[in-house]
Design a protein around this motif. Structure first.
Motif, PDB file in Angstrom:
ATOM      1  N   TRP A  13       0.858  -1.190   0.000  1.00  0.00           N
ATOM      2  CA  TRP A  13       0.000   0.000   0.000  1.00  0.00           C
ATOM      3  C   TRP A  13       0.889   1.233   0.000  1.00  0.00           C
ATOM      4  CZ3 TRP A  13       0.439   3.703   3.794  1.00  0.00           C
ATOM      5  CH2 TRP A  13       1.056   3.327   4.987  1.00  0.00           C
ATOM      6  N   LEU A  14       0.319   2.318  -0.452  1.00  0.00           N
ATOM      7  CA  LEU A  14       1.042   3.591  -0.371  1.00  0.00           C
ATOM      8  C   LEU A  14       0.044   4.740  -0.329  1.00  0.00           C
ATOM      9  CD1 LEU A  14       1.116   5.303  -3.315  1.00  0.00           C
ATOM     10  CD2 LEU A  14       2.569   3.389  -3.954  1.00  0.00           C
ATOM     11  N   VAL A  15       0.502   5.845   0.189  1.00  0.00           N
ATOM     12  CA  VAL A  15      -0.302   7.069   0.218  1.00  0.00           C
ATOM     13  C   VAL A  15       0.592   8.252  -0.135  1.00  0.00           C
ATOM     14  CG1 VAL A  15       0.068   7.416   2.707  1.00  0.00           C
ATOM     15  CG2 VAL A  15      -1.879   8.508   1.590  1.00  0.00           C
ATOM     16  N   VAL A  16       0.059   9.148  -0.950  1.00  0.00           N
ATOM     17  CA  VAL A  16       0.737  10.406  -1.281  1.00  0.00           C
ATOM     18  C   VAL A  16      -0.040  11.525  -0.599  1.00  0.00           C
ATOM     19  CG1 VAL A  16       1.352  12.031  -3.106  1.00  0.00           C
ATOM     20  CG2 VAL A  16       1.620   9.572  -3.485  1.00  0.00           C
ATOM     21  N   ILE A  17       0.670  12.372   0.140  1.00  0.00           N
ATOM     22  CA  ILE A  17       0.049  13.487   0.869  1.00  0.00           C
ATOM     23  C   ILE A  17       0.757  14.776   0.476  1.00  0.00           C
ATOM     24  CG2 ILE A  17      -0.584  14.418   3.128  1.00  0.00           C
ATOM     25  CD1 ILE A  17      -0.166  11.573   4.265  1.00  0.00           C
ATOM     26  N   THR A  18       0.008  15.755   0.015  1.00  0.00           N
ATOM     27  CA  THR A  18       0.572  17.052  -0.349  1.00  0.00           C
ATOM     28  C   THR A  18       0.060  18.112   0.612  1.00  0.00           C
ATOM     29  OG1 THR A  18       0.776  16.500  -2.689  1.00  0.00           O
ATOM     30  CG2 THR A  18       0.694  18.832  -2.127  1.00  0.00           C
ATOM     31  N   ASP A  19       0.987  18.809   1.256  1.00  0.00           N
ATOM     32  CA  ASP A  19       0.649  19.882   2.189  1.00  0.00           C
ATOM     33  C   ASP A  19       0.675  21.195   1.413  1.00  0.00           C
ATOM     34  OD1 ASP A  19       0.637  21.895   4.142  1.00  0.00           O
ATOM     35  OD2 ASP A  19       1.658  20.624   5.599  1.00  0.00           O
ATOM     36  N   THR A  20      -0.503  21.799   1.235  1.00  0.00           N
ATOM     37  CA  THR A  20      -0.577  23.028   0.420  1.00  0.00           C
ATOM     38  C   THR A  20      -0.019  24.238   1.159  1.00  0.00           C
ATOM     39  OG1 THR A  20      -2.866  23.385   1.164  1.00  0.00           O
ATOM     40  CG2 THR A  20      -2.545  22.244  -0.933  1.00  0.00           C
ATOM     41  N   VAL A  27       5.372  10.752   0.959  1.00  0.00           N
ATOM     42  CA  VAL A  27       4.930   9.473   0.409  1.00  0.00           C
ATOM     43  C   VAL A  27       5.263   8.387   1.426  1.00  0.00           C
ATOM     44  CG1 VAL A  27       5.132   7.816  -1.480  1.00  0.00           C
ATOM     45  CG2 VAL A  27       5.355  10.273  -1.953  1.00  0.00           C
ATOM     46  N   PHE A  28       4.247   7.628   1.816  1.00  0.00           N
ATOM     47  CA  PHE A  28       4.463   6.518   2.744  1.00  0.00           C
ATOM     48  C   PHE A  28       4.146   5.220   2.014  1.00  0.00           C
ATOM     49  CE2 PHE A  28       3.478  10.180   5.398  1.00  0.00           C
ATOM     50  CZ  PHE A  28       4.514  10.146   6.330  1.00  0.00           C
ATOM     51  N   GLN A  33       3.956   2.927  10.841  1.00  0.00           N
ATOM     52  CA  GLN A  33       4.346   3.824  11.923  1.00  0.00           C
ATOM     53  C   GLN A  33       4.664   5.227  11.416  1.00  0.00           C
ATOM     54  OE1 GLN A  33       4.054   2.931  15.214  1.00  0.00           O
ATOM     55  NE2 GLN A  33       4.245   5.151  15.424  1.00  0.00           N
ATOM     56  N   GLY A  34       5.292   5.296  10.237  1.00  0.00           N
ATOM     57  CA  GLY A  34       5.602   6.600   9.658  1.00  0.00           C
ATOM     58  C   GLY A  34       4.337   7.401   9.390  1.00  0.00           C
ATOM     59  N   LEU A  35       3.320   6.734   8.877  1.00  0.00           N
ATOM     60  CA  LEU A  35       2.052   7.409   8.595  1.00  0.00           C
ATOM     61  C   LEU A  35       1.353   7.806   9.892  1.00  0.00           C
ATOM     62  CD1 LEU A  35      -0.130   8.387   6.660  1.00  0.00           C
ATOM     63  CD2 LEU A  35      -1.059   6.065   6.617  1.00  0.00           C
ATOM     64  N   ILE A  36       1.393   6.925  10.898  1.00  0.00           N
ATOM     65  CA  ILE A  36       0.749   7.232  12.179  1.00  0.00           C
ATOM     66  C   ILE A  36       1.413   8.441  12.836  1.00  0.00           C
ATOM     67  CG2 ILE A  36       0.360   6.384  14.536  1.00  0.00           C
ATOM     68  CD1 ILE A  36       0.037   3.566  13.297  1.00  0.00           C
ATOM     69  N   ASP A  37       2.740   8.501  12.775  1.00  0.00           N
ATOM     70  CA  ASP A  37       3.459   9.652  13.335  1.00  0.00           C
ATOM     71  C   ASP A  37       3.071  10.933  12.594  1.00  0.00           C
ATOM     72  OD1 ASP A  37       4.705   7.958  15.108  1.00  0.00           O
ATOM     73  OD2 ASP A  37       6.579   7.800  13.943  1.00  0.00           O
ATOM     74  N   PHE A  38       2.959  10.837  11.281  1.00  0.00           N
ATOM     75  CA  PHE A  38       2.574  12.005  10.475  1.00  0.00           C
ATOM     76  C   PHE A  38       1.160  12.451  10.843  1.00  0.00           C
ATOM     77  CE2 PHE A  38       0.630  14.060   6.828  1.00  0.00           C
ATOM     78  CZ  PHE A  38       1.622  14.928   6.395  1.00  0.00           C
ATOM     79  N   TYR A  39       0.272  11.478  10.983  1.00  0.00           N
ATOM     80  CA  TYR A  39      -1.116  11.795  11.367  1.00  0.00           C
ATOM     81  C   TYR A  39      -1.156  12.523  12.705  1.00  0.00           C
ATOM     82  CZ  TYR A  39      -5.447  10.974  13.894  1.00  0.00           C
ATOM     83  OH  TYR A  39      -6.557  11.142  14.688  1.00  0.00           O
ATOM     84  N   ILE A  59      -9.148   3.826   5.176  1.00  0.00           N
ATOM     85  CA  ILE A  59      -7.822   3.186   5.066  1.00  0.00           C
ATOM     86  C   ILE A  59      -6.898   3.775   6.121  1.00  0.00           C
ATOM     87  CG2 ILE A  59      -5.872   2.699   3.561  1.00  0.00           C
ATOM     88  CD1 ILE A  59      -8.462   1.392   2.617  1.00  0.00           C
ATOM     89  N   LEU A  60      -6.919   5.104   6.231  1.00  0.00           N
ATOM     90  CA  LEU A  60      -6.090   5.781   7.227  1.00  0.00           C
ATOM     91  C   LEU A  60      -6.482   5.365   8.645  1.00  0.00           C
ATOM     92  CD1 LEU A  60      -4.014   7.861   8.142  1.00  0.00           C
ATOM     93  CD2 LEU A  60      -5.753   9.645   7.814  1.00  0.00           C
ATOM     94  N   LYS A  61      -7.768   5.365   8.952  1.00  0.00           N
ATOM     95  CA  LYS A  61      -8.222   5.008  10.296  1.00  0.00           C
ATOM     96  C   LYS A  61      -7.915   3.546  10.625  1.00  0.00           C
ATOM     97  CE  LYS A  61     -11.883   8.467  10.783  1.00  0.00           C
ATOM     98  NZ  LYS A  61     -13.324   8.735  10.991  1.00  0.00           N
ATOM     99  N   ALA A  62      -8.026   2.679   9.620  1.00  0.00           N
ATOM    100  CA  ALA A  62      -7.712   1.267   9.853  1.00  0.00           C
ATOM    101  C   ALA A  62      -6.246   1.088  10.247  1.00  0.00           C
ATOM    102  CB  ALA A  62      -8.028   0.455   8.600  1.00  0.00           C
TER     103      ALA A  62
END
Length: 570
Positions: A13-20, A27-28, A33-39, A59-62
């Motif tokens: 799985w992967l997610v792309v997040i852009t901070d405007t 990109v995770f 754990q990296g995504l949870i820390d970012f969240y 997906i994020l909450k799961a």
């Protein structure tokens, strides 16, 4: 604000997040754990996605709750279950999610196509049952990044919708978590929707006094609604009213002179915010509201800002006002009240019918619709008389009318028409002639040719053959999930969305949709076409574009408006 998009495979799985705000991208990839820390660092930010209300947020909450993305992905995609049912404690995860998708029938890829952007799909199949290679991960990341950027583009095109939600949250002092709600859900909350169920007969609704007392000539329509034999939503009444064929049903009134083209002095008479006005005047729908004063405030502000001409300040109130009455018939809304819905819809029709009855001796009826009528004056000097009659109707019903004046009407039917004003401006309705925008841009050259012909007297051939913008000739085709795949000639296509152009090249083929190995024709798609799914920016019109295909389609639709063959080709 964070724009995000997930891609989930059997083992990756992967997610792309852009901070405007910071202009940075994260990109995770298989990094829980990296995504949870970012969240945890961005709990207070607004997360924005396309269809994220139904998919990405879960997906994020799961992942945060310790589940695998594959588990929730299978639940939503394969089992067709709503994400919130997967785990009862999902609601405890703070996530200010805003969904850019406002039309569930439009995919992000389809909107990208309308905008003229690249709509090529990733070459990596979601049916791969192994770990992805590094090259495949790279390709998927590129594809996901593209979708995030396109989500930003769609968001900017519809930014007023987002601003309206923020304004409503601010005005009514609601927690920011409500940014995740649809407009309907947000307005239901503001009105204190109770979600009560009623045991009454939904067809035994009250009839307003003005109709009861003054409807005479066409009273049989009222009696039709009162007759128990017609208490069936599939039934309707077809009848001639003021010399115009009309259809009365449980959802609205429609009547129009077919293939009507004429010049003269026309007045389009619309009721201002008709259904909300009926609700407030007669207190219809109030019994499922604990805060009706909020509804009244929304409606009054909508009307006030409209009269001031302040579109920006009006927008949140307009959107909210328009969404309330529709929820009376929505079983999923806490405002659901079928009896009150019938009270609003049927009384709305009957009050308009009363207006037609009052006006009929003094003008010619051209069209009736849900919230207004179009009439032609016998004499321009009759304006004051019409105004007096409408004012009398307003006093009887408690409604308020708006007048728009036109000098020419081109009407195919009640759903397709052009109204031309004295200054050359015009109003259109219907797929044939509607003014298209960047998120609804399908065969625009055909619409343009039809309007130019009727409004400005320009031959459709001149409009079409002089056009130099390739995007105006595009036909966007989206394959629904009812079909297995698309076939171009004999070639099976992997994509679900296509940008087609009619072609004179005999080497080009027809795109067809396939279900159970049977290939079917695609509506309004050329029999021979070429496909450009790349970005159209800077692309010139190729020599093989079949201008005549677009011309014949425009001419056919013009003939449909007129009711006879104005243009004919061998």
């Amino acid at each position: 604000m964070l724009f995000y998009d997930f891609e989930v495979f059997d083992f990756d799985w992967l997610v792309v997040i852009t901070d405007t705000n910071t202009k940075q991208e994260c990109v995770f990839i298989n990094d829980d754990q990296g995504l949870i820390d970012f969240y945890n660092q961005h709990k207070k930010d607004i997360w924005i996605g396309y269809n994220s209300r139904h998919y990405d947020q879960y997906i994020l909450k799961a992942i945060i709750c310790g589940f695998t993305p594959q588990e929730i992905n299978h639940w939503i995609i394969a089992k067709h279950q709503p994400g919130w049912k997967f785990y009862r404690d999902f609601w405890k995860i703070q996530l200010f999610n805003y969904d850019v998708m406002t039309n569930k029938f439009r995919s992000l890829k389809q909107l990208e196509g309308f905008m003229g952007h690249d709509i090529k799909e990733s070459s990596v199949s979601f049916n791969i049952h192994r770990k992805l290679t590094e090259e495949e991960i790279k390709d998927v990341t590129k594809y996901c990044r593209h979708d995030v950027h396109e989500t930003i583009s769609v968001f900017m095109e519809n930014i007023e919708e987002f601003q309206a939600s923020l304004q409503l949250i601010k005005i009514f002092k609601l927690p920011m978590r409500n940014i995740s709600k649809t407009k309907a859900q947000l307005v239901a909350l503001i009105c204190g929707a109770k979600g009560e169920k009623f045991n009454d007969n939904e067809f035994e609704f009250p009839i307003v006094s003005s109709v009861q007392k003054f409807l005479m000539k066409y009273r049989f329509v009222l009696e039709w609604y009162k007759d128990p034999i017609n208490h069936d939503y599939s039934k309707g009444l077809d009848v001639s009213i003021a010399g115009v064929p009309h259809a009365f049903a449980w959802g609205g009134i429609h009547g129009a002179r077919k293939n009507y083209i004429n010049e003269g002095f026309f007045i389009n008479i619309d009721v201002t915010a008709y259904y909300p006005s009926i609700q407030i005047e007669y207190k219809f729908g109030y019994r499922n509201m604990s805060k009706p004063k909020n509804f009244e405030m929304i409606h009054n502000e909508n009307i006030r800002y409209k009269k001031m001409g302040d579109k920006k300040a009006r927008l949140p109130f307009k959107i909210a006002d328009n969404s309330i009455s529709g929820q009376l018939k929505d079983k999923n809304s806490k405002l659901f009240d079928p009896l009150m819905n019938n009270a609003v819809c049927v009384n709305g029709q009957l009050m308009l019918l009363l207006l037609i009855e009052m006006l009929e001796p003094h003008c010619q009826l051209i069209q009736s619709n849900t919230d207004g009528i179009l009439i032609k004056l016998y004499n321009e000097n009759d304006y004051d008389l019409i105004d007096d009659i409408v004012y009398r109707w307003e006093r009887l019903t408690g409604m308020e009318m708006e007048f728009d004046e036109f000098v020419k009407v081109i009407q195919k039917d009640v759903n397709n028409y052009i109204l031309v004003a004295a200054d050359g401006s015009y109003k259109t309705k219907g797929s044939y002639v509607k003014k298209q925008n960047s998120l609804d841009y399908d065969l625009p050259i055909v619409n343009e040719a039809i309007v130019n012909y009727f409004v400005n007297g320009v031959d459709p051939e001149e409009t079409i053959f002089n056009c130099t913008e390739l995007i105006k000739f595009q036909k966007i085709v989206k394959l629904s999930h009812k079909y297995d795949y698309a076939r171009y000639g004999t070639k099976r296509m992997n994509e679900r969305v296509f940008r087609l152009f009619a072609s004179v090249d005999k080497n080009d083929k027809e795109l067809r949709k396939v279900k159970n190995r049977v290939a079917e024709k695609i509506a309004y798609a050329p029999e021979r076409s070429f496909i450009i799914n790349d970005d159209l920016t800077g692309k010139k019109i190729p020599m093989k574009l079949d201008y005549w295909w677009y011309l014949e389609l425009a001419d056919k639709r013009i003939n449909d408006f007129v009711g006879r063959e104005v243009f004919k080709y061998d």
